[in-house]
Design an enzyme around this catalytic site. Structure first.
Site, short mmCIF file in Angstrom:
data_model
loop_
_atom_site.label_atom_id
_atom_site.label_comp_id
_atom_site.label_asym_id
_atom_site.label_seq_id
_atom_site.Cartn_x
_atom_site.Cartn_y
_atom_site.Cartn_z
N GLU A 114 1.41 -1.28 0.21
CA GLU A 114 -0.06 -0.40 0.14
C GLU A 114 0.99 1.40 -0.10
OE1 GLU A 114 -2.76 -0.28 3.27
OE2 GLU A 114 -2.09 -2.06 3.74
N LYS A 116 2.14 4.47 1.31
CA LYS A 116 2.63 4.91 2.65
C LYS A 116 2.25 6.78 2.81
CE LYS A 116 5.62 5.71 6.70
NZ LYS A 116 5.43 7.15 6.58
N ASP A 118 1.05 10.13 3.59
CA ASP A 118 1.67 11.03 4.96
C ASP A 118 0.84 11.91 5.30
OD1 ASP A 118 4.64 12.18 5.70
OD2 ASP A 118 4.71 13.71 4.67
N TYR A 224 -6.72 1.71 6.50
CA TYR A 224 -5.59 0.53 5.93
C TYR A 224 -6.54 0.05 7.35
CZ TYR A 224 -2.59 3.73 9.12
OH TYR A 224 -2.01 4.54 9.52
N LYS A 312 10.73 3.43 2.24
CA LYS A 312 10.41 5.13 2.34
C LYS A 312 11.10 5.75 1.11
CE LYS A 312 9.55 6.33 6.81
NZ LYS A 312 9.81 7.93 8.25
N CYS A 403 8.12 49.05 1.64
CA CYS A 403 7.43 48.50 0.71
C CYS A 403 7.90 47.93 -0.45
CB CYS A 403 5.85 47.88 0.44
SG CYS A 403 4.92 47.45 -0.14
N CYS A 406 4.48 49.74 -2.57
CA CYS A 406 4.00 51.17 -1.82
C CYS A 406 4.98 52.14 -1.52
CB CYS A 406 2.79 50.95 -1.78
SG CYS A 406 3.23 50.66 0.45
N CYS A 421 3.78 45.43 5.83
CA CYS A 421 3.33 46.70 4.87
C CYS A 421 2.16 47.00 5.54
CB CYS A 421 3.45 46.81 3.71
SG CYS A 421 2.85 48.36 2.71
N CYS A 426 -1.78 50.20 0.18
CA CYS A 426 -0.56 48.98 -0.25
C CYS A 426 -1.22 48.95 -1.83
CB CYS A 426 0.15 48.11 0.53
SG CYS A 426 1.26 47.42 -0.55
S1 IVH Z 1 0.35 -0.44 8.29
C1 IVH Z 1 -0.35 -2.43 12.67
N1 IVH Z 1 -0.67 1.47 6.44
O1 IVH Z 1 2.46 4.81 8.28
C2 IVH Z 1 0.09 -1.25 11.41
N2 IVH Z 1 0.46 2.64 8.26
O2 IVH Z 1 5.36 4.35 11.20
C3 IVH Z 1 0.57 -0.29 11.39
N3 IVH Z 1 0.60 4.90 7.32
O3 IVH Z 1 1.75 5.67 12.12
C4 IVH Z 1 0.31 1.14 10.31
N4 IVH Z 1 0.41 4.69 5.73
O4 IVH Z 1 0.44 6.29 10.69
C5 IVH Z 1 0.07 1.83 7.55
N5 IVH Z 1 -0.68 2.27 4.60
C6 IVH Z 1 -0.53 2.52 5.53
C7 IVH Z 1 -0.15 3.58 6.15
C8 IVH Z 1 0.52 3.78 7.93
C9 IVH Z 1 0.86 5.59 6.56
C10 IVH Z 1 1.62 5.84 8.66
C11 IVH Z 1 0.54 5.40 10.29
C12 IVH Z 1 2.25 4.72 11.02
C13 IVH Z 1 3.17 5.10 10.65
C14 IVH Z 1 3.56 4.10 10.38
#
Ligand code: IVH
Length: 668
Positions: A114, A116, A118, A224, A312, A403, A406, A421, A426
């Protein structure tokens, strides 16, 4: 309407609104227009107001309405919300895979990959299918109860269909790139510091004590993880994601079931490349062993599950040269230094500017024109300057003491990062203010856009927002790209805007935190601009959804002499300062449904709608057999055709006015 009829109608409207919310906010596949949605919502609100005994916490009307809070209550998590171990490159991902294979003793298994997202994680608890509590991650053991704010997230279901008594969902609160950019533009106008990235913005927004502000931020929730109450609801993670989607949650569609580490790595590579195409920020991939049984077998360390890992994405960085540092002036006069860069591609987009925020930031970076700097875009929308790589030996930056637009005086208040300003006239500030005033959702002066506002301000034709109302067609014709016809149209649009409702006038003033919705509430509650201007902070807070922060902002606004002067000039221009909002149950149009189309000779659309509603009628967005009248003005389109086809009577403005005055000519 009798009690049982109202009950049925309320149920029907709720179901319909829920369906449309799901289509719009979760599936991104709306079937009706915003106006039609609003009309349904209005109808439900009216019925609920008339029948308070039908109130329900999971009604679509109950998203915002929570009163501001003093603070957040700490809540213990049902099971710890741990984080995941990270893999910073493909090698570490392969290592993780080897460990899983060893621990499962060679048994076949699959990964769910999946994105991740943010944002910040939040657990949502449902009791008997109704949203009961939303809790931020906090330290993983204990988080904060942010239920009122979470309710404002439209993609989060307020109720779900389940027989489970208790159920918990975990997911990420995020802010899409567009919503993030919009928020930062609003912040610029309000003289507030920008958020550095969508994650900070989402985290800040969910922890605001005034739910109305959270509601305006357009947060999203992506589920998730499903924590079932007892009996497992799914044998695998893949299945539980499908269950979540069936419940009505938004589940990221880019998930993929991978048969082995090669497929998983392929997924990671693909998204590292394509992440910029997404409308939200992602900083990596989460891989989870699919089978629930195998997850149990692998278990947890003290810190994280052994069955999942977060890969990451590498942050995208590029070096380039700062060509110059310029200063921009926003609507509230805030000066923002911006680095103009030699264009460079970072993470799939060409970057040619990066904000330097303020003087302190420039000093911290030690950046000067001519320097080679490292630019980074990591899931963030705004590129940032990470550090100076090589000095170009240029002059150090000095915030101008006047400014740049102006020439007015610049001040930096004790304890504030921003320089401003202080000249309220202005041109840079004025231009922004006029554009805000004329915007579609505000006073809606079609044709008064950026190019024109620039000219009007530069030529001294507009020195205050109120001057818009002194413009005559003769003033406009000599301007660039202004023909006689368009000048006439614009003049007519300006004229028409004088009749906008008080709520639009109020949001046109540009009071920080007073957007469309808050302006409507204020107009409805106080009914007069003068009452709002005179109210103290406590009185202001008697309005639904208005908390101390909004109240203070309004109070301060009306204490500034130049704002009061603007108000007086708008009054002289004949704008609406009063608004009657009380709906009459037994008005002359009670029970009748209207559809408005085309441009009426005298009434604006808002005005016509307000009058119909005040007379007990309702206005919807589309013509059906249930429509009693279509009110058509010039340039009416398909709605008029449809009315004719269905045999719905059509009124002109005069016909509408007749009926509003209660003339006994009922259905034509
Ligand atoms: S699973 C046990 N799935 O990433 C399940 N986390 O360090 C734990 N996050 O704190 C999380 N997208 O805030 C999971 N598709 C995703 C995610 C996700 C973002 C974040 C979540 C978690 C951190 C993992």
């Amino acid at each position: 309407m009798t009690q049982p009829d109202a009950g049925k109608e309320v149920q029907r409207l709720r179901a319909e609104l829920r369906r449309h919310e799901h289509l719009y906010y979760v599936l991104d596949r709306p079937e009706i227009t915003d106006a039609e949605y609003d009309a349904l919502m209005r109808r439900l609100r009216e019925l609920e107001a008339a029948h308070p005994e039908l109130a329900a916490p999971d009604s679509p009307t109950q998203r915002v309405g929570g009163k501001p809070r003093e603070g957040f209550v700490k809540v213990k998590h049902s099971s710890p919300m741990l984080s995941l171990d990270n893999a910073l490159n493909e090698g570490e991902l392969r290592e993780f895979d080897r460990r899983v294979r060893d621990l499962l003793g060679g048994e076949p298994f699959r990964y769910v990959a999946e994105l991740k997202l943010d944002g910040l994680s939040m657990a949502v608890r449902y009791r008997d299918g109704v949203l009961h509590q939303a809790v931020t991650r906090g330290d993983g053991i204990e988080g904060e109860d942010v239920t009122e704010n979470a309710r404002t997230i439209r993609s989060l279901p307020l109720s779900i269909e389940t027989d489970e008594r208790a159920l918990e969902v975990r997911g990420e609160v995020i802010l899409g790139r567009r919503a993030f950019e919009r928020l930062n533009l609003d912040r610029d106008r309000e003289g507030q510091p920008r958020f550095a990235n969508p994650r900070n913005a989402a985290a800040g927004s969910i922890r605001i004590l005034e739910p109305a502000i959270t509601a305006s931020r357009r947060l999203d929730y992506s589920a998730y993880f499903l924590l079932d109450g007892g009996a497992p609801l799914a044998d695998s993670h893949w299945e539980s994601l499908a269950r979540l989607a069936e419940f009505g949650f938004k589940v990221n569609p880019e998930r993929r079931l991978c048969r082995d580490i090669e497929e998983l790595i392929e997924y990671c590579r693909e998204w590292a490349r394509r992440r910029e195409d997404l409308p939200y920020a992602t900083d990596g991939v989460v891989a989870k062993v699919d089978s629930a049984r195998q997850q149990r077998q692998l278990g947890w360390t003290a810190k994280a599950p052994r069955w999942a890992i977060a890969f990451k994405f590498p942050a995208e960085q590029q070096a380039t040269v700062v060509e110059r540092i310029e200063v921009q002036v926003g609507r509230t006069g805030t000066l923002t230094p911006v680095a103009h860069l030699r264009p460079v591609a970072v993470g799939g987009v060409t970057v040619s500017r990066a904000t330097l925020h303020n003087e302190d930031e420039i000093e911290r970076l030690g950046v000067r024109a001519g320097d080679t700097v490292l630019i980074e875009r990591s899931g963030d929308v705004i590129p940032k300057v990470v550090r100076v790589e090589k000095s170009g030996g240029g002059q150090s930056f000095q915030m101008p003491d006047s400014c740049p637009v102006c020439g007015g005086r610049i001040v930096r208040q004790e304890g504030e990062a921003a320089s401003r300003c202080i000249n309220t006239n202005c041109p840079a500030r004025l231009k922004e203010s006029v554009l805000h005033f004329s915007a579609r959702k505000v006073m809606y002066i079609d044709g008064l856009g950026e190019a024109l506002v620039d000219q009007l301000v530069d030529r001294g034709l507009v020195r205050s927002v109120a001057d818009v109302y002194s413009l005559k067609p003769e003033d406009l014709i000599p301007l660039e790209r202004m023909a006689k016809k368009s000048a006439g149209k614009l003049a007519a649009n300006i004229e028409r805007s004088r009749r906008n409702g008080l709520d639009r006038v109020l949001s046109g003033l540009g009071i920080p935190f007073v957007g469309e919705r808050t302006a409507q509430i204020l107009a409805r509650t106080f009914g007069s601009l003068d009452k709002i201007a005179a109210a103290d902070e406590e009185t202001l807070q008697t309005a639904e959804e208005v908390g101390p922060k909004i109240a203070r902002s309004i109070w301060q606004f009306f204490r500034e002499p130049h704002n009061r002067e603007l108000v007086e000039r708008l009054r002289s221009a004949g704008l609406r300062f009063e608004q009657e909002m009380v709906r009459k149950e037994g008005g002359p149009l009670a029970g009748l449904t209207f559809v408005l189309t085309g441009t009426l000779p005298n009434l604006t659309r808002d005005e016509a709608q307000a009058r119909i509603e005040a007379a007990g009628g309702k206005v919807t967005g589309s013509v059906s057999k249930k429509t009693d009248y279509v009110v058509a003005g010039s340039e009416a389109g398909s709605k008029l055709d449809k009315a004719r086809k269905l045999g719905v009577p059509v009124l002109d403005e005069a016909g509408l006015l007749d009926r509003l005055s209660g003339q006994p000519r009922l259905k034509a």
